[in-house]
Design a protein around this motif. Structure first.
Motif, PDB file in Angstrom:
ATOM      1  N   PRO A  46     -67.473   7.978 -15.973  1.00  0.00           N
ATOM      2  CA  PRO A  46     -66.175   8.229 -16.621  1.00  0.00           C
ATOM      3  C   PRO A  46     -65.365   6.975 -16.923  1.00  0.00           C
ATOM      4  N   ARG A 101     -69.583  12.817 -24.173  1.00  0.00           N
ATOM      5  CA  ARG A 101     -68.830  11.629 -23.746  1.00  0.00           C
ATOM      6  C   ARG A 101     -69.634  10.751 -22.759  1.00  0.00           C
ATOM      7  N   HIS A 102     -70.535  11.380 -21.982  1.00  0.00           N
ATOM      8  CA  HIS A 102     -71.331  10.596 -21.029  1.00  0.00           C
ATOM      9  C   HIS A 102     -72.660  10.162 -21.640  1.00  0.00           C
ATOM     10  N   GLY A 141     -59.700  15.635 -12.505  1.00  0.00           N
ATOM     11  CA  GLY A 141     -60.903  15.233 -13.235  1.00  0.00           C
ATOM     12  C   GLY A 141     -60.880  13.743 -13.483  1.00  0.00           C
ATOM     13  N   MET A 142     -61.895  13.242 -14.200  1.00  0.00           N
ATOM     14  CA  MET A 142     -61.987  11.799 -14.408  1.00  0.00           C
ATOM     15  C   MET A 142     -62.094  11.427 -15.887  1.00  0.00           C
ATOM     16  N   THR A 143     -62.019  12.420 -16.775  1.00  0.00           N
ATOM     17  CA  THR A 143     -62.263  12.106 -18.193  1.00  0.00           C
ATOM     18  C   THR A 143     -61.200  12.624 -19.151  1.00  0.00           C
ATOM     19  N   PHE A 196     -65.394  10.349  -6.041  1.00  0.00           N
ATOM     20  CA  PHE A 196     -64.483  11.484  -5.910  1.00  0.00           C
ATOM     21  C   PHE A 196     -63.259  11.023  -5.134  1.00  0.00           C
ATOM     22  N   VAL A 239     -71.317  20.522  -8.641  1.00  0.00           N
ATOM     23  CA  VAL A 239     -70.707  20.491  -9.987  1.00  0.00           C
ATOM     24  C   VAL A 239     -71.708  20.993 -11.019  1.00  0.00           C
ATOM     25  N   ASN A 247     -64.343  19.819 -20.175  1.00  0.00           N
ATOM     26  CA  ASN A 247     -64.276  18.968 -18.988  1.00  0.00           C
ATOM     27  C   ASN A 247     -64.652  19.769 -17.753  1.00  0.00           C
ATOM     28  N   SER A 248     -65.131  19.058 -16.737  1.00  0.00           N
ATOM     29  CA  SER A 248     -65.302  19.755 -15.459  1.00  0.00           C
ATOM     30  C   SER A 248     -64.320  19.152 -14.471  1.00  0.00           C
ATOM     31  N   VAL A 257     -72.573  16.181  -6.478  1.00  0.00           N
ATOM     32  CA  VAL A 257     -72.843  16.341  -7.913  1.00  0.00           C
ATOM     33  C   VAL A 257     -73.618  17.642  -8.133  1.00  0.00           C
ATOM     34  N   GLY A 296     -68.898  17.441 -21.846  1.00  0.00           N
ATOM     35  CA  GLY A 296     -68.843  16.681 -20.592  1.00  0.00           C
ATOM     36  C   GLY A 296     -70.086  16.885 -19.758  1.00  0.00           C
ATOM     37  N   THR A 297     -69.901  16.822 -18.443  1.00  0.00           N
ATOM     38  CA  THR A 297     -71.036  16.914 -17.527  1.00  0.00           C
ATOM     39  C   THR A 297     -71.794  18.229 -17.693  1.00  0.00           C
TER      40      THR A 297
END
Ligand SMILES: CSC[C@H]1O[C@H](OP(=O)(O)O)[C@H](O)[C@@H]1O
Length: 252
Positions: free
Chosen positions: A53, A44-45, A172-174, A155, A212, A77-78, A209, A7-8
């Protein structure tokens, strides 16, 4: 074969050889295949975090891993924390989810066979136990509970978090629909969440961001250690619920 979905901030941590494009009937997925360690890496990104996402082709990603023979997925994931005790810098292993996504392709079975997959235990219990044993052995603080998935890419608002915090533990978003798509293809799936911030309204500051990314940076050595132990774990035969998930799920 094991799949790692990064992820991120992970593309910088987990490096691999050159990307390959896997063409699936749901679209293209980019992977890095390490034949030696029998591991497939997927960001994934995208390698340069170009995909938000809500624009990720989750079906192509999971289907590509299935085509490559992946039977177990560790997703990274974050998340934002919904609980004071779940502090940024801790890990989180979801054992359930709720989702408020809006426009995602969330099933492989939207034409032809009608399939109602069981979600009593959405995440593979065997993989969750392996992940917990790795974190406990390394004394990495972690929590367990419910992952709340929102559409993003914004967010959440304070008001939304006031509601979500009664229903879940991290946001989360993913995480969705990855977890469902994996089960629909009878792949074992677990998620290692890095808690990067307190969610909106729980945090005293605005969400950025930068926060994060800087927390992921601080956690990167631990993430690397966990991934390395996970991919080298001596998994036996699969005897979990995942491998026969379709057995009682198909109508007609
Ligand atoms: C940059 S914060 C929001 C971003 O990070 C999370 O992605 P991932 O779970 O893949 O690390 C969240 O879902 C957003 O995409």
């Amino acid at each position: 074969m094991i799949g790692i979905i990064g992820g991120t901030g992970i593309a910088g941590i987990l490096k691999g050889d050159k990307e390959e494009v896997i063409n699936t009937k749901y679209g293209k997925a980019k992977v890095i295949i390490d034949k030696e360690s029998d591991v497939v890496l997927l960001f994934r990104h995208g390698a340069s975090h170009s995909l938000p996402p809500h624009k990720i082709n989750y079906r192509a990603n999971i289907y590509a891993l299935k085509m490559l023979g992946v039977e177990r997925i560790l997703a990274i994931n974050s998340v934002g924390s919904l609980k004071i005790d779940l502090k940024p810098g801790m890990f989180f292993i979801p054992n359930d989810f709720i989702e408020f996504t809006k426009k995602r392709e969330e099933t492989f079975y939207d034409c032809g066979k009608v399939v109602h997959i069981d979600m009593t235990e959405p995440y593979c219990p065997q993989l969750r136990n392996v992940l917990k044993s790795i974190l406990e052995k390394r004394k990495y603080a972690y929590g367990e509970g419910v992952y709340v998935c929102t559409e993003g890419p914004r967010f959440e608002t304070k008001r939304e978090i006031e509601i979500y915090k009664n229903w879940g533990d991290v946001v989360g978003m993913t995480g969705y629909p990855e977890v469902v798509l994996a089960r629909e293809l009878e792949i074992c799936y677990t998620s290692l969440c890095s808690i990067t911030n307190y969610a909106c309204g729980i945090s005293k500051n605005i969400l950025t961001v930068d926060e994060v990314l800087s927390t992921i940076k601080e956690m990167e050595d631990k993430i690397l250690n966990i991934v390395e132990e996970f991919v080298n774990y001596k998994f036996g035969e699969r005897d979990c619920i995942c491998k026969d998930a379709l057995k009682h799920a198909v109508i007609g």
